[in-house]
Design a protein around this motif. Structure first.
Motif, PDB file in Angstrom:
ATOM      1  N   MET A   1       0.828  -1.199   0.000  1.00 56.48           N
ATOM      2  CA  MET A   1       0.000   0.000   0.000  1.00 56.48           C
ATOM      3  C   MET A   1       0.867   1.255   0.000  1.00 56.48           C
ATOM      4  O   MET A   1       0.614   2.204  -0.720  1.00 56.48           O
ATOM      5  CB  MET A   1      -0.918  -0.050   1.234  1.00 56.48           C
ATOM      6  CG  MET A   1      -1.930   1.057   1.267  1.00 56.48           C
ATOM      7  SD  MET A   1      -3.235   0.716   0.082  1.00 56.48           S
ATOM      8  CE  MET A   1      -4.390   1.950   0.497  1.00 56.48           C
ATOM      9  N   ASP A   2       1.889   1.217   0.852  1.00 53.37           N
ATOM     10  CA  ASP A   2       2.796   2.356   0.970  1.00 53.37           C
ATOM     11  C   ASP A   2       3.541   2.589  -0.346  1.00 53.37           C
ATOM     12  O   ASP A   2       3.725   3.721  -0.773  1.00 53.37           O
ATOM     13  CB  ASP A   2       3.787   2.095   2.110  1.00 53.37           C
ATOM     14  CG  ASP A   2       4.466   3.374   2.534  1.00 53.37           C
ATOM     15  OD1 ASP A   2       3.835   4.444   2.392  1.00 53.37           O
ATOM     16  OD2 ASP A   2       5.613   3.301   3.001  1.00 53.37           O
ATOM     17  N   ARG A   3       3.952   1.493  -1.009  1.00 54.19           N
ATOM     18  CA  ARG A   3       4.665   1.593  -2.292  1.00 54.19           C
ATOM     19  C   ARG A   3       3.750   2.169  -3.374  1.00 54.19           C
ATOM     20  O   ARG A   3       4.169   3.004  -4.173  1.00 54.19           O
ATOM     21  CB  ARG A   3       5.187   0.217  -2.693  1.00 54.19           C
ATOM     22  CG  ARG A   3       5.884   0.229  -4.042  1.00 54.19           C
ATOM     23  CD  ARG A   3       6.158  -1.168  -4.526  1.00 54.19           C
ATOM     24  NE  ARG A   3       7.545  -1.505  -4.333  1.00 54.19           N
ATOM     25  CZ  ARG A   3       8.059  -2.693  -4.557  1.00 54.19           C
ATOM     26  NH1 ARG A   3       7.291  -3.682  -4.939  1.00 54.19           N
ATOM     27  NH2 ARG A   3       9.331  -2.908  -4.371  1.00 54.19           N
ATOM     28  N   LYS A   4       2.473   1.725  -3.408  1.00 50.49           N
ATOM     29  CA  LYS A   4       1.520   2.256  -4.389  1.00 50.49           C
ATOM     30  C   LYS A   4       1.332   3.758  -4.203  1.00 50.49           C
ATOM     31  O   LYS A   4       1.257   4.517  -5.171  1.00 50.49           O
ATOM     32  CB  LYS A   4       0.166   1.544  -4.252  1.00 50.49           C
ATOM     33  CG  LYS A   4       0.134   0.163  -4.845  1.00 50.49           C
ATOM     34  CD  LYS A   4      -1.257  -0.416  -4.735  1.00 50.49           C
ATOM     35  CE  LYS A   4      -1.285  -1.829  -5.295  1.00 50.49           C
ATOM     36  NZ  LYS A   4      -2.586  -2.463  -5.140  1.00 50.49           N
ATOM     37  N   MET A   5       1.241   4.167  -2.953  1.00 46.45           N
ATOM     38  CA  MET A   5       1.060   5.593  -2.655  1.00 46.45           C
ATOM     39  C   MET A   5       2.282   6.394  -3.119  1.00 46.45           C
ATOM     40  O   MET A   5       2.156   7.480  -3.672  1.00 46.45           O
ATOM     41  CB  MET A   5       0.854   5.766  -1.142  1.00 46.45           C
ATOM     42  CG  MET A   5       0.240   7.057  -0.783  1.00 46.45           C
ATOM     43  SD  MET A   5      -1.431   7.081  -1.438  1.00 46.45           S
ATOM     44  CE  MET A   5      -1.996   8.534  -0.629  1.00 46.45           C
ATOM     45  N   ARG A   6       3.484   5.837  -2.882  1.00 49.28           N
ATOM     46  CA  ARG A   6       4.723   6.500  -3.299  1.00 49.28           C
ATOM     47  C   ARG A   6       4.782   6.623  -4.816  1.00 49.28           C
ATOM     48  O   ARG A   6       5.159   7.673  -5.351  1.00 49.28           O
ATOM     49  CB  ARG A   6       5.927   5.718  -2.777  1.00 49.28           C
ATOM     50  CG  ARG A   6       6.811   6.558  -1.887  1.00 49.28           C
ATOM     51  CD  ARG A   6       8.107   5.912  -1.470  1.00 49.28           C
ATOM     52  NE  ARG A   6       8.271   4.506  -1.653  1.00 49.28           N
ATOM     53  CZ  ARG A   6       8.211   3.609  -0.683  1.00 49.28           C
ATOM     54  NH1 ARG A   6       7.917   3.964   0.550  1.00 49.28           N
ATOM     55  NH2 ARG A   6       8.415   2.342  -0.931  1.00 49.28           N
ATOM     56  N   ASN A   7       4.405   5.539  -5.533  1.00 47.04           N
ATOM     57  CA  ASN A   7       4.398   5.562  -7.000  1.00 47.04           C
ATOM     58  C   ASN A   7       3.410   6.595  -7.524  1.00 47.04           C
ATOM     59  O   ASN A   7       3.680   7.296  -8.492  1.00 47.04           O
ATOM     60  CB  ASN A   7       4.062   4.178  -7.568  1.00 47.04           C
ATOM     61  CG  ASN A   7       5.219   3.208  -7.433  1.00 47.04           C
ATOM     62  OD1 ASN A   7       6.349   3.613  -7.208  1.00 47.04           O
ATOM     63  ND2 ASN A   7       4.917   1.929  -7.542  1.00 47.04           N
ATOM     64  N   LYS A   8       2.242   6.688  -6.874  1.00 47.82           N
ATOM     65  CA  LYS A   8       1.225   7.648  -7.293  1.00 47.82           C
ATOM     66  C   LYS A   8       1.739   9.074  -7.083  1.00 47.82           C
ATOM     67  O   LYS A   8       1.570   9.948  -7.934  1.00 47.82           O
ATOM     68  CB  LYS A   8      -0.061   7.422  -6.495  1.00 47.82           C
ATOM     69  CG  LYS A   8      -1.224   8.217  -7.013  1.00 47.82           C
ATOM     70  CD  LYS A   8      -2.489   7.849  -6.267  1.00 47.82           C
ATOM     71  CE  LYS A   8      -3.651   8.677  -6.814  1.00 47.82           C
ATOM     72  NZ  LYS A   8      -4.882   8.404  -6.098  1.00 47.82           N
ATOM     73  N   THR A   9       2.387   9.311  -5.947  1.00 50.92           N
ATOM     74  CA  THR A   9       2.944  10.639  -5.649  1.00 50.92           C
ATOM     75  C   THR A   9       4.036  11.001  -6.649  1.00 50.92           C
ATOM     76  O   THR A   9       4.098  12.129  -7.128  1.00 50.92           O
ATOM     77  CB  THR A   9       3.524  10.665  -4.214  1.00 50.92           C
ATOM     78  OG1 THR A   9       2.507  10.262  -3.312  1.00 50.92           O
ATOM     79  CG2 THR A   9       4.010  12.049  -3.850  1.00 50.92           C
ATOM     80  N   THR A  12       2.423  11.869  -9.955  1.00 49.18           N
ATOM     81  CA  THR A  12       1.786  13.195  -9.861  1.00 49.18           C
ATOM     82  C   THR A  12       2.826  14.296  -9.918  1.00 49.18           C
ATOM     83  O   THR A  12       2.647  15.280 -10.642  1.00 49.18           O
ATOM     84  CB  THR A  12       0.975  13.306  -8.545  1.00 49.18           C
ATOM     85  OG1 THR A  12       0.038  12.233  -8.490  1.00 49.18           O
ATOM     86  CG2 THR A  12       0.233  14.626  -8.467  1.00 49.18           C
ATOM     87  N   SER A  13       3.930  14.132  -9.199  1.00 50.03           N
ATOM     88  CA  SER A  13       4.967  15.168  -9.216  1.00 50.03           C
ATOM     89  C   SER A  13       5.645  15.244 -10.583  1.00 50.03           C
ATOM     90  O   SER A  13       6.009  16.328 -11.042  1.00 50.03           O
ATOM     91  CB  SER A  13       6.001  14.934  -8.111  1.00 50.03           C
ATOM     92  OG  SER A  13       6.707  13.734  -8.332  1.00 50.03           O
ATOM     93  N   ASN A  18       6.276  18.184 -15.638  1.00 49.32           N
ATOM     94  CA  ASN A  18       6.137  18.278 -17.098  1.00 49.32           C
ATOM     95  C   ASN A  18       5.169  19.382 -17.508  1.00 49.32           C
ATOM     96  O   ASN A  18       5.392  20.074 -18.499  1.00 49.32           O
ATOM     97  CB  ASN A  18       5.697  16.939 -17.691  1.00 49.32           C
ATOM     98  CG  ASN A  18       6.828  15.931 -17.700  1.00 49.32           C
ATOM     99  OD1 ASN A  18       7.998  16.292 -17.778  1.00 49.32           O
ATOM    100  ND2 ASN A  18       6.484  14.662 -17.617  1.00 49.32           N
ATOM    101  N   ALA A  19       4.090  19.562 -16.726  1.00 51.76           N
ATOM    102  CA  ALA A  19       3.137  20.642 -17.020  1.00 51.76           C
ATOM    103  C   ALA A  19       3.811  22.003 -16.845  1.00 51.76           C
ATOM    104  O   ALA A  19       3.628  22.909 -17.671  1.00 51.76           O
ATOM    105  CB  ALA A  19       1.918  20.525 -16.104  1.00 51.76           C
TER     106      ALA A  19
END
Length: 197
Positions: A1-9, A12-13, A18-19
């Motif tokens: 769960m913690d790894r998924k959250m880190r990947n999502k963050t 997003t960053s 890129n934006a």
């Protein structure tokens, strides 16, 4: 769960980076009237002042090295700064943002201007941009003079400026030769002073 959250963050960053890269270099590409030299203050405003991706010194070094290499300065600056911010993807995003909109506008505007090139307001519009570009270059020149005055001392900074002006304008020495010469002299002086390269 913690790894998924880190990947999502991380994703997003990366998307946010890129934006920001696209927005910054899109503005440079669209507003950089007159080519590379007029775009340099815009690069400075975006990379140093707005997003703080680099310091004044780093920007000056990047600009100096970019001028020693072949090709347009706008694409070199965009590619390097984009890479520095977000790797290869950032570099590609920056290059697309600075080049593609300009190419499309060039095709559209030149086609339109060719149809109306004899009209007075079109000629006035083109002429009105020149003083703005001159002021932008003047402000950038003054910033670089202040920086050299602070780092070298005002007498040496002014002396080097006068010598560079004489060599480039009076003797038609290409700026690349002057920059490479100064880099070599600095490197040799550093080695003689006992520093390590």
């Amino acid at each position: 769960m913690d790894r998924k959250m880190r990947n999502k963050t991380t994703k997003t960053s990366s998307l946010k980076a890129n934006a920001d890269i696209f927005a910054a270099f899109f503005r440079v590409g669209i507003l950089g009237f007159g080519g590379g030299p007029s775009a340099i203050p815009l690069f400075h405003a975006e990379a140093v002042k707005k997003y703080k991706w680099m310091t004044e010194d780093e920007f000056g070094d990047t600009l100096a090295l970019g001028n020693t290499m072949p090709g347009p300065i706008a694409t070199k600056m965009a590619g390097y700064i984009g890479y520095r911010v977000n790797g290869v993807i950032g570099s590609i995003v920056a290059l697309v943002a600075v080049v593609v909109p300009t190419v499309l506008l060039m095709i559209l505007l030149l086609g339109t201007l060719q149809q109306f090139k004899g009209v007075e307001w079109v000629n006035s519009m083109s002429a009105a941009v020149v003083p703005v570009v001159g002021v932008m270059l003047g402000v950038m020149t003054w910033d670089f003079l202040k920086k050299s005055g602070q780092s070298l001392g005002w007498p040496r900074g002014i002396l080097f400026t006068v010598i560079a002006a004489i060599l480039m304008e009076g003797l038609n020495l290409h700026p690349v030769i002057l920059i490479v010469g100064i880099l070599l002299i600095s490197l040799l002086s550093f080695k003689k002073g006992g520093g390590t390269a």
